[in-house]
Design an enzyme around this catalytic site. Structure first.
Site, PDB file in Angstrom:
ATOM      1  N   ASP A  33       0.860  -1.184   0.000  1.00 62.19           N
ATOM      2  CA  ASP A  33       0.000   0.000   0.000  1.00 62.19           C
ATOM      3  C   ASP A  33       0.897   1.235   0.000  1.00 62.19           C
ATOM      4  OD1 ASP A  33       0.311   1.062   2.974  1.00 62.19           O
ATOM      5  OD2 ASP A  33       0.102  -1.113   3.094  1.00 62.19           O
ATOM      6  N   ASP A  38       1.111   3.491   2.430  1.00 58.52           N
ATOM      7  CA  ASP A  38       1.148   4.018   3.788  1.00 58.52           C
ATOM      8  C   ASP A  38       0.008   5.038   3.924  1.00 58.52           C
ATOM      9  OD1 ASP A  38       2.434   3.777   6.334  1.00 58.52           O
ATOM     10  OD2 ASP A  38       3.408   5.694   6.027  1.00 58.52           O
TER      11      ASP A  38
END
Length: 296
Positions: free
Chosen positions: A211, A213
């Site tokens: 992802d 973050d």
């Protein structure tokens, strides 16, 4: 280490043994001066190379990053004759171009951990050089292997910021990590890489971004459940790509056998204590790590 036998320790998360097909290997419970490692060690041959598998977070992923027995893990691998450690771990991406589901061959680290024992040598002054914390020979080996892969993006370098956890970053922290020059955020590369250097084992890490973050806002209208499903999908994609890269690399370890890693001589100038003054019991207790620097 040049032109000598290569034995590779693989450190990964739960389920990696099954995915690697190592469930048919020999499993062994090991004890160390630092307690038991996260899991039993599984020794097997994979793609013609002898490997030793260790599950960093233990069976069932029961150990959070701060609770992982890093010293026991690295000591156990060294005691089993491991010469090179190939680690992997999920991370967040701090850069737009390092997309979730891709792979990154980490070359630098910023260590923000503060709760973890980060040295084996508490009874001597030992200072291992760590300017290049990830083995350049292993990184070349992995990069060469990555060229044979289709549909897999492998970034040749990246700076990994290691936070203590287990909670994730605040947005302010995430933006700060980007400003520092971090490319990835995770919780497990340290003290693992540092301890491997103290044990004179080459160490490389394949990071798997899942992802972005929290520095990047999620798409408008995306629910938390949808975001979680997306992250799980990215992890599955990255894991499959990671396994393909490991397989490709392990088919030919001649570079590792031919070219010595700087890590294999890390303590040649690193033991600053007068060796005659170091407690004999401490020398024996840690002999698998630094024994070559002392008389038998």
């Amino acid at each position: 280490m040049s032109d000598q036998r290569v034995k590779i320790g693989i450190i990964g998360g739960s389920g990696l043994g099954e995915k690697l097909g190592l469930e048919r290997g020999a499993s062994e419970a090991v004890e160390t001066p630092f307690g038991a490692p996260s899991s039993d060690l599984v020794t097997a041959s994979w793609e013609g190379t002898e490997v030793v598998l260790l599950q960093r977070h233990g069976p069932g992923h029961t150990l959070n990053p701060s609770a992982v027995p890093y010293r026991a893990n690295i000591f156990a691998l060294k005691a089993k004759g491991v010469t090179h450690v190939l680690a992997s771990g999920a991370t967040g991406s701090l850069r737009e171009h390092m997309q979730p589901g891709e792979l990154v061959l980490v070359d630098q680290v910023i260590d923000k951990t503060y709760r973890r024992a980060n040295t084996f040598y508490e009874e001597a002054a030992v200072h291992a050089e760590l300017a290049e914390p990830f083995c350049p020979v292993m990184r070349d080996w992995l990069l060469n292997a990555s060229r044979s892969l289709d549909k897999t993006t492998v970034h040749p370098a990246g700076c990994y910021v290691v936070m203590e956890g287990p909670a994730f970053s605040t947005r302010a922290e995430s933006l700060m990590h980007r400003a520092w020059g971090g490319d990835l955020i995770g919780m497990t590369a340290m003290p693992e890489a540092r301890l491997a250097r103290e044990a004179e084992m080459a160490y490389a890490m394949i990071a798997m971004p899942t992802d972005y973050d929290c520095w990047r806002e999620p798409p408008q209208g995306q629910s938390k459940q949808q975001l979680l499903q997306e992250i799980i999908g990215n992890l599955q994609r990255a894991t499959e790509a990671n396994l393909a890269l490991m397989k490709a690399a392990l088919r030919d370890v001649s570079l590792l056998a031919r070219e010595a890693s700087p890590a294999h001589t890390a303590l040649d100038l690193g033991i600053w204590s007068d060796k005659s003054q170091i407690d004999l019991a401490a020398i024996e207790r840690l002999r698998p790590l630094w024994g070559r620097h002392f008389s038998a």
